[in-house]
Each structure stands twice: as C-alpha cells, then as structure tokens.
Design a protein around this motif. Structure first.
Motif, PDB file in Angstrom:
ATOM      1  N   ILE A  27       0.809  -1.286   0.063  1.00  0.00           N
ATOM      2  CA  ILE A  27      -0.197  -0.041   0.123  1.00  0.00           C
ATOM      3  C   ILE A  27       0.878   1.377  -0.065  1.00  0.00           C
ATOM      4  CG2 ILE A  27      -0.334   0.338   2.530  1.00  0.00           C
ATOM      5  CD1 ILE A  27      -3.014   0.740  -0.345  1.00  0.00           C
ATOM      6  N   GLU A  28       1.966   1.326   0.653  1.00  0.00           N
ATOM      7  CA  GLU A  28       2.885   2.505   0.796  1.00  0.00           C
ATOM      8  C   GLU A  28       3.676   2.560  -0.695  1.00  0.00           C
ATOM      9  OE1 GLU A  28       2.437   1.074   4.985  1.00  0.00           O
ATOM     10  OE2 GLU A  28       3.136   0.024   3.141  1.00  0.00           O
ATOM     11  N   ALA A  29       3.882   1.380  -1.321  1.00  0.00           N
ATOM     12  CA  ALA A  29       4.653   1.377  -2.644  1.00  0.00           C
ATOM     13  C   ALA A  29       3.706   1.846  -3.648  1.00  0.00           C
ATOM     14  CB  ALA A  29       4.941   0.124  -3.087  1.00  0.00           C
ATOM     15  N   LEU A  30       2.322   1.773  -3.543  1.00  0.00           N
ATOM     16  CA  LEU A  30       1.199   2.239  -4.355  1.00  0.00           C
ATOM     17  C   LEU A  30       0.986   3.687  -4.260  1.00  0.00           C
ATOM     18  CD1 LEU A  30      -1.549  -0.426  -4.530  1.00  0.00           C
ATOM     19  CD2 LEU A  30      -0.142  -0.021  -6.236  1.00  0.00           C
ATOM     20  N   ARG A  31       1.005   4.140  -3.021  1.00  0.00           N
ATOM     21  CA  ARG A  31       0.996   5.412  -2.761  1.00  0.00           C
ATOM     22  C   ARG A  31       1.913   6.332  -3.322  1.00  0.00           C
ATOM     23  NH1 ARG A  31      -1.242   4.216   3.292  1.00  0.00           N
ATOM     24  NH2 ARG A  31      -3.357   4.000   2.684  1.00  0.00           N
ATOM     25  N   ALA A  32       3.385   5.831  -3.125  1.00  0.00           N
ATOM     26  CA  ALA A  32       4.404   6.271  -3.842  1.00  0.00           C
ATOM     27  C   ALA A  32       4.413   6.457  -5.135  1.00  0.00           C
ATOM     28  CB  ALA A  32       5.942   5.670  -3.351  1.00  0.00           C
ATOM     29  N   LEU A  33       3.949   5.600  -5.917  1.00  0.00           N
ATOM     30  CA  LEU A  33       3.666   5.525  -7.471  1.00  0.00           C
ATOM     31  C   LEU A  33       2.631   6.591  -7.876  1.00  0.00           C
ATOM     32  CD1 LEU A  33       3.489   1.667  -8.429  1.00  0.00           C
ATOM     33  CD2 LEU A  33       5.333   3.340  -9.177  1.00  0.00           C
ATOM     34  N   ARG A  34       1.522   6.728  -6.900  1.00  0.00           N
ATOM     35  CA  ARG A  34       0.518   7.655  -7.245  1.00  0.00           C
ATOM     36  C   ARG A  34       0.253   8.644  -6.113  1.00  0.00           C
ATOM     37  NH1 ARG A  34      -4.163   3.573  -9.878  1.00  0.00           N
ATOM     38  NH2 ARG A  34      -2.825   2.341 -11.177  1.00  0.00           N
ATOM     39  N   PRO A  35       1.179   9.471  -6.012  1.00  0.00           N
ATOM     40  CA  PRO A  35       1.112  10.828  -5.087  1.00  0.00           C
ATOM     41  C   PRO A  35      -0.044  11.510  -5.099  1.00  0.00           C
ATOM     42  CG  PRO A  35       2.746  11.123  -6.561  1.00  0.00           C
ATOM     43  CD  PRO A  35       2.387   9.792  -7.009  1.00  0.00           C
ATOM     44  N   GLN A  36      -0.698  11.472  -6.314  1.00  0.00           N
ATOM     45  CA  GLN A  36      -1.865  12.450  -6.374  1.00  0.00           C
ATOM     46  C   GLN A  36      -3.198  11.709  -6.220  1.00  0.00           C
ATOM     47  OE1 GLN A  36      -1.042  15.548  -6.709  1.00  0.00           O
ATOM     48  NE2 GLN A  36       0.974  15.000  -6.915  1.00  0.00           N
ATOM     49  N   ALA A  37      -3.098  10.541  -5.976  1.00  0.00           N
ATOM     50  CA  ALA A  37      -4.234   9.799  -5.726  1.00  0.00           C
ATOM     51  C   ALA A  37      -4.985  10.068  -4.367  1.00  0.00           C
ATOM     52  CB  ALA A  37      -3.986   8.178  -5.743  1.00  0.00           C
ATOM     53  N   PRO A  38      -6.125  10.579  -4.181  1.00  0.00           N
ATOM     54  CA  PRO A  38      -6.634  11.022  -2.795  1.00  0.00           C
ATOM     55  C   PRO A  38      -6.934   9.948  -1.960  1.00  0.00           C
ATOM     56  CG  PRO A  38      -8.361  10.919  -4.645  1.00  0.00           C
ATOM     57  CD  PRO A  38      -7.142  10.574  -5.263  1.00  0.00           C
ATOM     58  N   PHE A  39      -7.102   8.596  -2.408  1.00  0.00           N
ATOM     59  CA  PHE A  39      -7.682   7.484  -1.377  1.00  0.00           C
ATOM     60  C   PHE A  39      -7.177   6.278  -1.920  1.00  0.00           C
ATOM     61  CE2 PHE A  39     -10.189   4.301   0.330  1.00  0.00           C
ATOM     62  CZ  PHE A  39     -10.478   4.888   1.667  1.00  0.00           C
ATOM     63  N   LEU A  40      -6.339   5.532  -1.235  1.00  0.00           N
ATOM     64  CA  LEU A  40      -5.882   4.215  -1.560  1.00  0.00           C
ATOM     65  C   LEU A  40      -5.669   3.437  -0.268  1.00  0.00           C
ATOM     66  CD1 LEU A  40      -2.871   4.720  -4.167  1.00  0.00           C
ATOM     67  CD2 LEU A  40      -5.011   3.603  -4.480  1.00  0.00           C
ATOM     68  N   GLU A  41      -6.905   2.271  -0.195  1.00  0.00           N
ATOM     69  CA  GLU A  41      -6.762   1.596   1.152  1.00  0.00           C
ATOM     70  C   GLU A  41      -6.913   0.100   0.780  1.00  0.00           C
ATOM     71  OE1 GLU A  41      -6.104   2.554   4.122  1.00  0.00           O
ATOM     72  OE2 GLU A  41      -6.227   4.643   4.088  1.00  0.00           O
ATOM     73  N   LEU A  42      -6.294  -0.901   1.637  1.00  0.00           N
ATOM     74  CA  LEU A  42      -6.311  -2.203   1.418  1.00  0.00           C
ATOM     75  C   LEU A  42      -7.681  -2.508   2.024  1.00  0.00           C
ATOM     76  CD1 LEU A  42      -3.101  -3.203   3.281  1.00  0.00           C
ATOM     77  CD2 LEU A  42      -3.503  -3.580   0.774  1.00  0.00           C
ATOM     78  N   VAL A  43      -8.489  -3.621   1.117  1.00  0.00           N
ATOM     79  CA  VAL A  43      -9.733  -3.943   1.420  1.00  0.00           C
ATOM     80  C   VAL A  43      -9.527  -5.142   2.434  1.00  0.00           C
ATOM     81  CG1 VAL A  43     -11.896  -5.288   0.445  1.00  0.00           C
ATOM     82  CG2 VAL A  43     -10.691  -3.010  -0.734  1.00  0.00           C
ATOM     83  N   HIS A  44      -8.340  -5.943   1.935  1.00  0.00           N
ATOM     84  CA  HIS A  44      -8.277  -7.230   2.968  1.00  0.00           C
ATOM     85  C   HIS A  44      -6.645  -7.326   2.875  1.00  0.00           C
ATOM     86  CE1 HIS A  44      -7.433  -9.785  -0.561  1.00  0.00           C
ATOM     87  NE2 HIS A  44      -7.996  -8.872  -1.206  1.00  0.00           N
ATOM     88  N   ARG A  45      -6.221  -8.522   3.391  1.00  0.00           N
ATOM     89  CA  ARG A  45      -4.935  -8.660   3.711  1.00  0.00           C
ATOM     90  C   ARG A  45      -4.236 -10.084   3.099  1.00  0.00           C
ATOM     91  NH1 ARG A  45      -3.222  -5.999   9.373  1.00  0.00           N
ATOM     92  NH2 ARG A  45      -4.235  -3.921   8.998  1.00  0.00           N
ATOM     93  N   LEU A  46      -3.064 -10.132   2.859  1.00  0.00           N
ATOM     94  CA  LEU A  46      -2.320 -11.478   2.359  1.00  0.00           C
ATOM     95  C   LEU A  46      -1.122 -11.429   3.267  1.00  0.00           C
ATOM     96  CD1 LEU A  46      -2.759 -11.569  -1.442  1.00  0.00           C
ATOM     97  CD2 LEU A  46      -4.065 -12.772  -0.011  1.00  0.00           C
ATOM     98  N   ASP A  47      -0.834 -12.833   3.703  1.00  0.00           N
ATOM     99  CA  ASP A  47       0.450 -13.021   4.472  1.00  0.00           C
ATOM    100  C   ASP A  47       1.445 -12.668   3.287  1.00  0.00           C
ATOM    101  OD1 ASP A  47      -1.030 -14.255   6.366  1.00  0.00           O
ATOM    102  OD2 ASP A  47      -0.556 -16.326   5.949  1.00  0.00           O
ATOM    103  N   ARG A  48       2.628 -12.246   3.871  1.00  0.00           N
ATOM    104  CA  ARG A  48       3.796 -11.599   3.234  1.00  0.00           C
ATOM    105  C   ARG A  48       4.340 -12.737   2.245  1.00  0.00           C
ATOM    106  NH1 ARG A  48       9.550  -9.545   6.214  1.00  0.00           N
ATOM    107  NH2 ARG A  48      10.541  -9.129   4.045  1.00  0.00           N
TER     108      ARG A  48
END
Length: 332
Positions: free
Chosen positions: A140-161
């Motif tokens: 999620i942090e990587a996606l936000r770095a790729l899209r700094p202008q995106a107003p909202f990016l949040e995980l819906v669920h999780r996967l193990d590492r």
C-alpha cells in the motif's frame, strides 16, 4: 524622581525560529466519501502520527466536536457534518518508499484490473501488504508512492507476506465500505491454490476447526486450533495428485489469520514451504522440488462491483517459481 519601567519583550513563539506557522483549529465538512466512517478512525487518518491515546483524549475532553457538539468515539459521520479538529502537533512520519525502486515500479505492471473505485493487484511473494514490524514499506505504501496524487488508496483485505496473488485495493471510501460489507456478509469469494504434503483425500472437502491467535514471548504470531477459538471453515478441492504431495484449491469461508495454512496442517497435510507450520518431511520434499517459498497463491477473487452491481472475477496466474515446482513434481 521619575521611574522607568523596564520593558520585557514578549516571549517568542516556539514556531518563530523554525519558520513554522502556528497551529490553528481546522473545520472539515464531511462529504459522501467519508459518510459512515467512525469519528475515531477519521481522526486517525487526519492526524497521522498522533497516538491513539491522544485521539481518544481529544474526544473525551470535547476538543473534537461535530456540529458544535460532543461525540463519542463510535459516532459515525454523516454527509454534511462539520468536524472541529483542534491544533495538534503531528509527528513527522517516516519517508515512504521511492517510486524509482525496482520493486515499487514492478507493482504498476502487476495490476490485473483497475476501475475508478478499486484496483486488483497480483501481489508478489515476499512483500508485505503494509509497512510495520521492522518493514519500512509494503504494497500500500508502494502504491501511494507510485500515485502521489491519488486522494485515497486503502487495503480491502490482507495477504500474508509470503503469499502471492489477488489483492484488492479501494480507491474510494464508498467502495471500501461496500467491500467491507461484502466481506462481513461473506459475499466475496477468495480462491487459493496450495501444494500440500501427502495425498489429500477427495472426501475431505471441508475443514471446520476453530482458530485462536497467540503471540509468543519472542513476539512471533502463531495460530492454533482451539475449541475456544473463533469459528473457522475452509473448503478444499483436489486439483492434481503427485508423488508425495497434492495440488489443492482452498476457499476460506471465514477470514482468520493463517487460516488455510493451519487448517491444512490440522488435516495432516501442511503446505510445502511453510516454515511456521510445516514439518521435517515437508521441508525435505520442498528442498527436493526446489521450492524456496510458501506454496500459497491467491488465484482468484470474485466480488460485486460497487458502481455497476455486476459480478467481477479476477484471476492471477501462478508465478513462474511455483509453476516450475509443479513441473518438477510431475517429473518425479
């Protein structure tokens, strides 16, 4: 005799030398995207870096107000609400990942489907879904770095590492609410592929075993089957038999931590490559097949599109490091 009063210069502001503007009260009007969110979660997102204890103190003392009135932490915001946020010093957060990192850039090519409201990404194994516990960043942090202008990016669920495959990310708060509701109502289907030790019997289609999560003194998180644990169910289906192992499809009917891995081990068939719940026989077979990671892949995700109401199914192909293990298994 004329007396002169010594003038005392005003005490300098603590922001004067730093060049920072003094903190001010903020008023935020809630739009449709924020409607339904709890006030405490809203404040945690608005005041990043402020401890939860401080957030709850602001609510308890009435420093945070909605429509000029006091509210409780569980209050759910309505469209048009005006939230008073008092001046609070927010600690600087750690810098996010660079968008130039190869791993971060690779996520752009891993997007399987994207709409205005969400995206599904084929998460690589070895990358956590979010930072923390010694990790500077996750998906999620990587996606936000790729899209700094995106107003909202949040995980819906999780996967193990160590698990690869379909990961759903909301791009709108309204979509996130709908997806979370679907998860609660069990209206979202997740299908995994796993390679397990031994010959999984065709008749064993449902594992119904309550799970309890424990934390060891070392801080390691371990899940066990316990009678007093939470209800947990997983459906299994045999896809292909090999010498010493079986490729199965696993569909968790509940969403517990490490559920598929623990249920498979409970059934006597641990996942290959599972360092936490495996055994010596599994480790030997994993080494023989050249497996260097957990063989668990989120192969498909089915849900209703919040905008169109249509059923959507997204599939993520098995990564090369897992398909090569199956080739080895077939050649035994």
């Amino acid at each position: 005799m004329q007396q002169f009063k010594k003038e005392i210069p005003p005490k300098p502001s603590k922001h004067a030398d730093s060049g920072e503007a003094p903190l001010k009260v903020r008023f935020v009007t809630i739009d449709s995207e924020r409607e339904g969110q709890r006030i405490d979660n809203f404040l945690l997102s608005e005041l990043k870096g402020v401890p939860k204890s401080r957030i709850y103190k602001l609510l308890r003392t009435g420093e945070v107000r909605v429509n000029k009135g006091r509210i409780k932490p569980e209050y759910k915001l309505n469209e048009g609400d005006e939230v008073r946020i008092p001046p609070v010093r927010v600690s600087e957060s750690a810098p996010g990942p660079s968008a130039g990192l190869r791993k971060v850039q690779a996520l752009d090519d891993a997007i399987l489907l994207e709409t205005d409201g969400y995206l599904v990404i084929n998460k690589p194994a070895g990358m956590a879904v979010h930072g923390g516990s010694g990790l500077s960043y996750g998906v999620i942090e990587a996606l936000r770095a790729l899209r700094p202008q995106a107003p909202f990016l949040e995980l819906v669920h999780r996967l193990d590492r160590d698990t690869s495959g379909c990961l759903l990310v909301a791009k709108k708060r309204s979509a996130l609410r709908r997806f979370h509701e679907a998860l609660r109502e069990k209206d979202m289907d997740k299908t995994y592929q796993a390679l397990v030790q031994g010959k999984w019997p065709h008749r064993k289609q449902l594992i119904n075993a309550p799970l309890q999560r424990n934390e060891l003194q070392s801080g390691e998180r371990v899940v066990r089957v316990r009678e007093d644990g939470k209800e947990s169910q997983t459906r299994f289906k045999v896809l292909e038999n090999f010498v010493g192992c079986t490729l199965v499809e696993a569909m968790p009917l509940t969403g517990r931590t490490h559920q598929i891995r623990v249920h498979a081990t409970h059934a006597g068939h641990p996942l290959l490559g599972d360092e936490k719940y495996g055994n010596d026989e599994e480790k030997a077979l994993s080494a023989k097949l050249g497996l260097k990671r957990l063989f668990l892949h989120a192969a498909a995700l089915s849900f209703v599109d919040p905008a169109t109401g249509k059923l959507v199914t997204v599939q993520a192909p098995l990564p090369e490091e897992l398909t090569s293990v199956l080739v080895q298994a077939r050649g035994q």
